[in-house]
Design an enzyme around this catalytic site. Structure first.
Site, PDB file in Angstrom:
ATOM      1  N   GLY A  10       1.402  -1.075   0.104  1.00  0.00           N
ATOM      2  CA  GLY A  10      -0.014  -0.109  -0.252  1.00  0.00           C
ATOM      3  C   GLY A  10       1.141   1.410   0.097  1.00  0.00           C
ATOM      4  N   TYR A  11       1.060   1.670  -0.883  1.00  0.00           N
ATOM      5  CA  TYR A  11       1.925   3.107  -1.221  1.00  0.00           C
ATOM      6  C   TYR A  11       1.379   3.747  -2.068  1.00  0.00           C
ATOM      7  CZ  TYR A  11       7.005   0.731   0.530  1.00  0.00           C
ATOM      8  OH  TYR A  11       7.664   0.493   0.905  1.00  0.00           O
ATOM      9  N   SER A  49      -1.179  -3.692  -6.480  1.00  0.00           N
ATOM     10  CA  SER A  49      -1.435  -5.684  -6.977  1.00  0.00           C
ATOM     11  C   SER A  49      -1.666  -6.170  -5.440  1.00  0.00           C
ATOM     12  CB  SER A  49       0.685  -5.622  -7.384  1.00  0.00           C
ATOM     13  OG  SER A  49       0.272  -5.121  -8.151  1.00  0.00           O
ATOM     14  N   GLU A  56      11.858  -3.396  -3.925  1.00  0.00           N
ATOM     15  CA  GLU A  56      11.335  -4.170  -5.217  1.00  0.00           C
ATOM     16  C   GLU A  56      11.581  -4.258  -6.566  1.00  0.00           C
ATOM     17  OE1 GLU A  56       6.489  -1.508  -6.327  1.00  0.00           O
ATOM     18  OE2 GLU A  56       8.137  -0.823  -5.084  1.00  0.00           O
TER      19      GLU A  56
END
Length: 393
Positions: free
Chosen positions: A132-133, A166, A249
């Site tokens: 959750g960015y 995602s 990431e």
């Protein structure tokens, strides 16, 4: 201590005896990739057995400490394992944002209790995580995020929205950046919270893409609860943790993008576009595939070098942006060549089998690689400034 030669022999023998034949086949669709989680449905018994056997040995995370569900291998032993798996075309037993992103952050910033609670289930594929960015209005300018968490006793009450999350609709937990220190400067007011998605205050809405499929979702928090004990690091330390996690990431994205999925040689054989010797009939396509293969090997060598330097304390840092950009370009080229290798069959959109249309959909999906995990433009700017030190950059 066992020598590498003996370790290689033992590893080779174990893999030969324990890797099911069904897990030695090329990946044909997303169902062939095991993500794990509370709601995961295995595509086959072989997929289930492969995950269980590798997790029991700690080889889903070979270099993690055994205490946290890993294999406790040295980086040299882990490389041998990777080589021997590749030699028999063994699939990865588990793919996970918990492996690529959250795990490294917990190992560095998490408490001992947090590591014991979350890392072993990640290694066993029992928890599926999402990230959750990004938010509406806070993508590349992530520090402008507005999702808020108010401290109320032993928990934060979280309200706000995330976007491009995602697999949020399939995930069990989310690691999220939340503004918890309202009066602090914007870089210092963000905390890194672990939030259980199985609660009334969390909802998701899939975002449909041009490919007809999409891993992306909108995620909404309406008085959701995040326990204080599930805050990683100190209050307000989220931005520091986020930057560290972003390097992992980007490495995870490029590793999967550059080396995962169908390859053009397999595609050509599937379509019958080969000559009597089993070589691609089109010499121009054959040359393009050769160049992609060479560039992929060079990229793999670069990733190994950067990883070894990181293992010696140098960190990945801004070089993650270089790797992410190059991995993106390799993946786009691979998908273009898959379409070319299949000829007219590459235009197939759907059919009787689940894998029908997967190549065309993957080709369209690959366009997003240049956006997710930091746009190509942002990453090139970082390379110019912090890797090449170009004047005026």
């Amino acid at each position: 201590m066992m020598s590498l030669e003996n370790f290689r022999k033992e590893t080779k023998d174990w893999l030969e005896a324990n890797c099911p034949q069904g897990m030695r086949q090329p990946i044909k669709s997303e169902a062939d990739i095991c993500w794990g989680g509370r709601n995961w449905t295995f595509a086959s018994e072989d997929q289930k057995v492969w995950l269980e056997r590798m997790a029991e040995r700690g080889w889903t995370l070979p270099t993690w400490p055994k205490e946290y569900g890993g294999g406790g291998l040295s980086k040299e032993e882990a490389f041998v394992l990777k080589e021997e798996m590749k030699a028999i075309n063994a699939r990865s037993p588990l793919d996970s944002f918990g492996i690529w992103m959250l795990g490294p952050a917990l190992l560095k910033y998490g408490t001992h209790e947090q590591k014991l609670e979350f890392l072993p289930p990640i290694a066993r594929g029992e928890i599926r995580w999402c990230q959750g960015y990004s938010e509406p209005g806070a993508g590349s300018d992530l520090v402008s995020l507005r999702t808020k968490g108010v401290l109320e006793g032993d928990h934060y009450t979280v309200n706000g929205q995330k976007v491009w999350t995602s697999y949020a609709d399939k995930s069990d937990w989310i690691f999220a950046l939340v503004r918890t220190e309202a009066d602090a400067p914007k870089y210092n007011g963000i905390s890194f919270l672990l939030i259980d998605m199985d609660q009334p205050g969390v909802t998701t809405k899939p975002i449909k893409l041009i490919s007809g499929k999409s891993p992306f979702c909108e995620t909404f928090f309406d008085d959701a609860k995040a326990l204080v004990k599930n805050r990683v690091g100190e209050a307000g330390q989220g931005w520091e943790i986020a930057k560290y996690l972003l390097s992992h990431e980007r490495a995870g994205i490029v590793s999967e993008a550059a080396f995962g999925g169908l390859n053009p040689v397999t595609a050509a054989h599937q379509s019958g576009e080969v000559d009597a010797d089993g070589k691609m009939s089109d010499p121009i396509l054959r040359g393009d595939v050769a160049r992609l293969t060479i560039d992929g090997l060079a990229f793999d060598a670069t990733m190994r070098r950067v990883k070894e330097e990181a293992d010696h304390g140098e960190g990945v840092g801004a070089r993650a942006s270089l790797l992410k950009y190059m991995g993106t370009e390799l993946n786009k080229r691979r998908n273009e060549l898959n379409m070319s290798a299949l000829g007219y069959d590459g235009l197939l959109w759907e059919g009787e089998k689940e894998s029908d249309g997967e190549v065309a959909r993957s080709w369209l999906r690959s366009r997003a690689n240049s956006i997710e995990g930091g746009t190509s433009e942002i990453n090139l700017n970082i390379v110019a400034k912090r890797v090449l030190n170009l004047p005026g950059a």
